[in-house]
Design a protein around this motif. Sequence first.
Motif, mmCIF file in Angstrom:
data_model
loop_
_atom_site.group_PDB
_atom_site.id
_atom_site.type_symbol
_atom_site.label_atom_id
_atom_site.label_comp_id
_atom_site.label_asym_id
_atom_site.label_seq_id
_atom_site.Cartn_x
_atom_site.Cartn_y
_atom_site.Cartn_z
ATOM 1 N N GLN A 189 0.842 -1.197 0.000
ATOM 2 C CA GLN A 189 0.000 0.000 0.000
ATOM 3 C C GLN A 189 0.874 1.242 0.000
ATOM 4 O O GLN A 189 1.799 1.375 0.807
ATOM 5 C CB GLN A 189 -0.913 0.010 1.228
ATOM 6 C CG GLN A 189 -1.875 1.187 1.257
ATOM 7 C CD GLN A 189 -2.925 1.035 2.342
ATOM 8 O OE1 GLN A 189 -3.538 -0.014 2.483
ATOM 9 N NE2 GLN A 189 -3.125 2.086 3.119
ATOM 10 N N THR A 230 0.652 5.322 0.304
ATOM 11 C CA THR A 230 -0.205 6.426 0.711
ATOM 12 C C THR A 230 0.559 7.728 0.605
ATOM 13 O O THR A 230 1.583 7.908 1.272
ATOM 14 C CB THR A 230 -0.720 6.227 2.149
ATOM 15 O OG1 THR A 230 -1.372 4.959 2.250
ATOM 16 C CG2 THR A 230 -1.704 7.325 2.524
ATOM 17 N N GLU A 281 -15.421 3.165 -1.724
ATOM 18 C CA GLU A 281 -14.302 2.741 -0.884
ATOM 19 C C GLU A 281 -14.560 1.392 -0.233
ATOM 20 O O GLU A 281 -13.630 0.607 0.000
ATOM 21 C CB GLU A 281 -14.036 3.798 0.188
ATOM 22 C CG GLU A 281 -12.779 3.541 0.996
ATOM 23 C CD GLU A 281 -12.458 4.671 1.960
ATOM 24 O OE1 GLU A 281 -11.621 4.457 2.858
ATOM 25 O OE2 GLU A 281 -13.038 5.756 1.803
ATOM 26 N N ARG A 339 -4.526 9.843 -3.234
ATOM 27 C CA ARG A 339 -3.387 9.577 -2.357
ATOM 28 C C ARG A 339 -3.336 8.120 -1.898
ATOM 29 O O ARG A 339 -2.737 7.806 -0.881
ATOM 30 C CB ARG A 339 -3.436 10.500 -1.135
ATOM 31 C CG ARG A 339 -3.253 11.968 -1.471
ATOM 32 C CD ARG A 339 -3.423 12.839 -0.222
ATOM 33 N NE ARG A 339 -2.549 12.419 0.874
ATOM 34 C CZ ARG A 339 -1.269 12.754 0.992
ATOM 35 N NH1 ARG A 339 -0.696 13.540 0.075
ATOM 36 N NH2 ARG A 339 -0.557 12.340 2.022
ATOM 37 N N ALA A 340 -3.985 7.252 -2.637
ATOM 38 C CA ALA A 340 -4.037 5.839 -2.228
ATOM 39 C C ALA A 340 -3.821 4.943 -3.441
ATOM 40 O O ALA A 340 -4.604 4.974 -4.397
ATOM 41 C CB ALA A 340 -5.374 5.522 -1.561
#
Length: 521
Positions: free
Chosen positions: A73, A75, A130, A167-168
């Motif tokens: 992940q 971020t 999400e 941002r992910a």
Amino acid sequence: MSDIANRIGELTPAQLAALHARLRDRASTRPEQDAIPRLEERSAPLSFAQERLWFMDRMSPGNVAYNLTEAIQLTGELDAGALEQAFAAVVESQQALRTVFREQDGRGVQIVEPTTSWSMRFLDLADRPESEHGEAVRSLVANEEEHPFDLEHGPLLRTLVVKLGERAHVLILTLHHIIADGWSFGVLIEGLSTAYNGLVAGEAVPLPDPAIQYADFAAWQRDRLTGPRLDALREHWRDRLAGVPNTLELRGARPRPARQSFRGDHQDFVVPNEVADELRKLSRASNTTMFMTLTAVFAVLLAHHSDQRDFAIGTDIANRTRRETNGLVGLFVNQLVLRADLSGDPSFADVLAQVRRTTLDAFDHQDLPFQALVADLAPRRSLDRNPLFQVLLVLQEPVLDRTRLQGIAVRPVTLAAGTRSTAFDLSVHLTETRQGLEGALRYSTDLFPEQMIRELAADFTFLLGEVALRQGATLGALSAALHSARAARLSERTVEARAAAGRILRSVKRKAMGDSEGERS
């Protein structure tokens, strides 16, 4: 000396094996090790480890049991273009990532391609709710794990960047094991970090050319392991493994099919930090390592769940005993066979001492490739099981410790699904974290029902806590404690099931009464 013992006790298996090899070489009367020469040709022989996987692929084309996948992940403000360029720099620097495998004169060879068809793939899921992101990522990881590689044409590396928001992002890396091992992920990520950070800073940062490449090591290994040295290693392992049963059969397993399907699944579990701390203290007090302690507990678990007291446990060893191999992507990992003899009624302290001796002896003779050992001890290949051992325990280092991407927070993705294939009957994979020990019990779905694996995972975690408090307990006492713990778990589940049934029955009655009131009115 206590400080040194503590530090040695905290070494991972890879670090301990490397230290042991250096001490062994320092004490040896042999001349200084020769440098590994660079090859001029694009083709090279397969290393011993590669040869085994090449044979496996030819015996079972499209086998995905040796796909290595990591999901990471990211971020922060990701520069996707810089990430792609950084990966390209790593692929250019590490020849193993541009290598394919073909047959020449009846034997496998590795060929380094000057260019590669690799490219980074991007998928935008930012428009999805999400709440759907987790399931979408799990599905993508499963697809990557189950999609085979073409060893002859390549590429043997796949990269997918999934955008979940501004941002992910999630980066999914998949490599075939024939070009990489667990250590290689760290090397790859470290090179990616260096190149990416330079690019986002506006600097051209070409990655340094390694002193050698993996094909150089493979050719050197083939030349080095010949003659008296190879004969001595073979004789040592023949002596150590003489008479050990070829198969470990656990009670409750299904009949073994005539051919491995490599279908698998996994059961995650967590060992709390307070238990992990007690195990670390036990390891230091016993002059062992955490790996040795975990292996000893695993041996007790296997003895409890089988009718055997003499069996083999496999483990992976980094096998990077030379400094120039540390910064390379490649298949260096070797598999060691650790014999466990729990005959009689030994105490756990006795089992741990035996595992310590066995492990140090194996580390001291780790140079013999597993493929050569198989050829020496089990020349007849069987399609229904892994040779020499069918159970494995590995203590891994966190892959992302060396990842520092500018402006990006990096952490592994925790997946509730995945690992749908396995090369072994049963394997335990453990990672030390700040929260304790994170574990995954991977298993063959041909052999084991899911409920049996859940019980094995529960028994293993129970034993880890039990031996931390009762090192003097005998195998019989630990088995009795396991029976009591399982009975307690069964009782708890029975109470919970009765309570759930009661809730359902009360709900049905309330609904029935409500319907009756409606009819009367």
